[in-house]
Write an enzyme that holds these catalytic residues in place. Structure first.
Site, PDB file in Angstrom:
ATOM      1  CG  HIS A 178      -4.874  16.527  -7.174  1.00 44.97           C
ATOM      2  ND1 HIS A 178      -4.843  17.900  -7.352  1.00 44.97           N
ATOM      3  CD2 HIS A 178      -6.067  16.257  -6.587  1.00 44.97           C
ATOM      4  CE1 HIS A 178      -5.963  18.427  -6.922  1.00 44.97           C
ATOM      5  NE2 HIS A 178      -6.734  17.453  -6.437  1.00 44.97           N
ATOM      6  CD  GLU A 230      -1.718  25.964  -7.832  1.00 42.67           C
ATOM      7  OE1 GLU A 230      -1.667  26.697  -6.840  1.00 42.67           O
ATOM      8  OE2 GLU A 230      -1.152  26.237  -8.922  1.00 42.67           O
ATOM      9  CB  THR A 231      -6.094  21.710 -10.722  1.00 46.06           C
ATOM     10  OG1 THR A 231      -7.047  22.341  -9.856  1.00 46.06           O
ATOM     11  CG2 THR A 231      -5.910  20.260 -10.305  1.00 46.06           C
ATOM     12  CD  GLU A 232      -5.059  25.164 -16.375  1.00 41.81           C
ATOM     13  OE1 GLU A 232      -6.239  25.154 -16.781  1.00 41.81           O
ATOM     14  OE2 GLU A 232      -4.075  25.014 -17.132  1.00 41.81           O
ATOM     15  CD1 TRP A 233     -10.777  25.449 -13.227  1.00 41.26           C
ATOM     16  CD2 TRP A 233     -12.305  23.994 -12.468  1.00 41.26           C
ATOM     17  NE1 TRP A 233     -11.753  25.353 -14.177  1.00 41.26           N
ATOM     18  CE2 TRP A 233     -12.711  24.462 -13.741  1.00 41.26           C
ATOM     19  CE3 TRP A 233     -13.101  23.066 -11.811  1.00 41.26           C
ATOM     20  CZ2 TRP A 233     -13.890  24.040 -14.353  1.00 41.26           C
ATOM     21  CZ3 TRP A 233     -14.265  22.631 -12.424  1.00 41.26           C
ATOM     22  CH2 TRP A 233     -14.660  23.123 -13.670  1.00 41.26           C
ATOM     23  CG  ASN A 234      -6.645  22.787  -6.710  1.00 39.07           C
ATOM     24  OD1 ASN A 234      -5.853  21.864  -6.892  1.00 39.07           O
ATOM     25  ND2 ASN A 234      -7.866  22.573  -6.236  1.00 39.07           N
ATOM     26  NE  ARG A 293      -9.223  17.216  -8.772  1.00 39.89           N
ATOM     27  CZ  ARG A 293     -10.494  16.974  -9.104  1.00 39.89           C
ATOM     28  NH1 ARG A 293     -10.871  16.898 -10.378  1.00 39.89           N
ATOM     29  NH2 ARG A 293     -11.405  16.793  -8.150  1.00 39.89           N
ATOM     30  CD  GLU A 299     -12.460  15.927  -3.425  1.00 39.01           C
ATOM     31  OE1 GLU A 299     -12.937  15.166  -2.534  1.00 39.01           O
ATOM     32  OE2 GLU A 299     -11.485  16.674  -3.239  1.00 39.01           O
TER      33      GLU A 299
END
Length: 209
Positions: free
Chosen positions: A10, A12-16, A59, A83
């Site tokens: 996926h 990039e996420t905000e948490w990544n 995500r 995940e």
């Protein structure tokens, strides 16, 4: 006959971007992650494939939906592509996890395949779910090409599984957001074809390094 899998991480996420452990919890794609998903979608437009599967976590679904908007495929989520569940470590940075749960974080970082994070699962459990799903899809779509949107942990486990790398061996390879990875499934065996291709991200300077 061989089934071709294009396995995508996926965007990039905000948490990544904050370095937070996600597991089964979720955060939305960042602005960079949305652009990464769109770059994947653009790359897939001229590619012929039979079906689009993804993890049921937000995500991965969000990334798959951006792809489907351009390719016209239905998004088919499957919880087995999730995940690894990280239980009490989810939502924490590595430093926070080390401070709040030192014993758990040490065991988690050690990479033992059967270690179950409290409230979560082991890498062996997660690999078993993912391989079961992919083998089922490989048999159902024998001789076809499939696109699957999943997660860094799942991809890392499959990489090790296909190459015979011990689960607890230190990771000496990258698993990139929006990375393009290809595996062939033939007679019950996965064979790595392409790993970590992010050429579709170059135009937007979004390589996750």
């Amino acid at each position: 006959m061989t089934t071709e899998f294009i396995l995508l991480r996926h965007g990039e996420t905000e948490w990544n971007s904050l370095g937070r452990l996600q597991g089964h919890q979720d955060s939305r794609l960042s602005q960079a992650g949305l652009r990464q998903a769109d770059a994947l979608a653009a790359r897939l437009v001229p590619v012929r494939f039979s079906a689009l599967y993804c993890s049921d976590l937000g995500r991965a679904r969000q990334t798959a939906q951006r792809i489907a908007a351009l390719t016209g495929h239905a998004v088919q989520p499957d919880a087995r592509l999730r995940e690894r569940g990280l239980g009490i470590l989810e939502g924490l940075t590595r430093d926070e996890a080390r401070q709040k749960h030192p014993d758990v974080f040490t065991a988690y970082a050690g990479g033992a395949p059967d270690y179950v994070v409290p409230g979560g699962e082991s890498t062996a459990q997660r690999l078993r779910h993912a391989v079961e799903c992919l083998e089922e899809l490989g048999t159902r779509h024998r001789g076809e090409r499939l696109v699957v949107v999943t997660h860094g942990g799942v991809l890392s486990l499959l990489f090790r599984h296909s190459l015979g790398i011990p689960p607890a061996a230190p990771r000496t390879f990258s698993v990139l957001n929006a990375g393009w990875n290809q595996f062939d499934y033939h007679e019950g065996t996965f064979r790595l074809v392409t790993w970590g291709d992010v050429t579709h991200l170059r135009a937007t300077s979004l390589d996750d390094t």
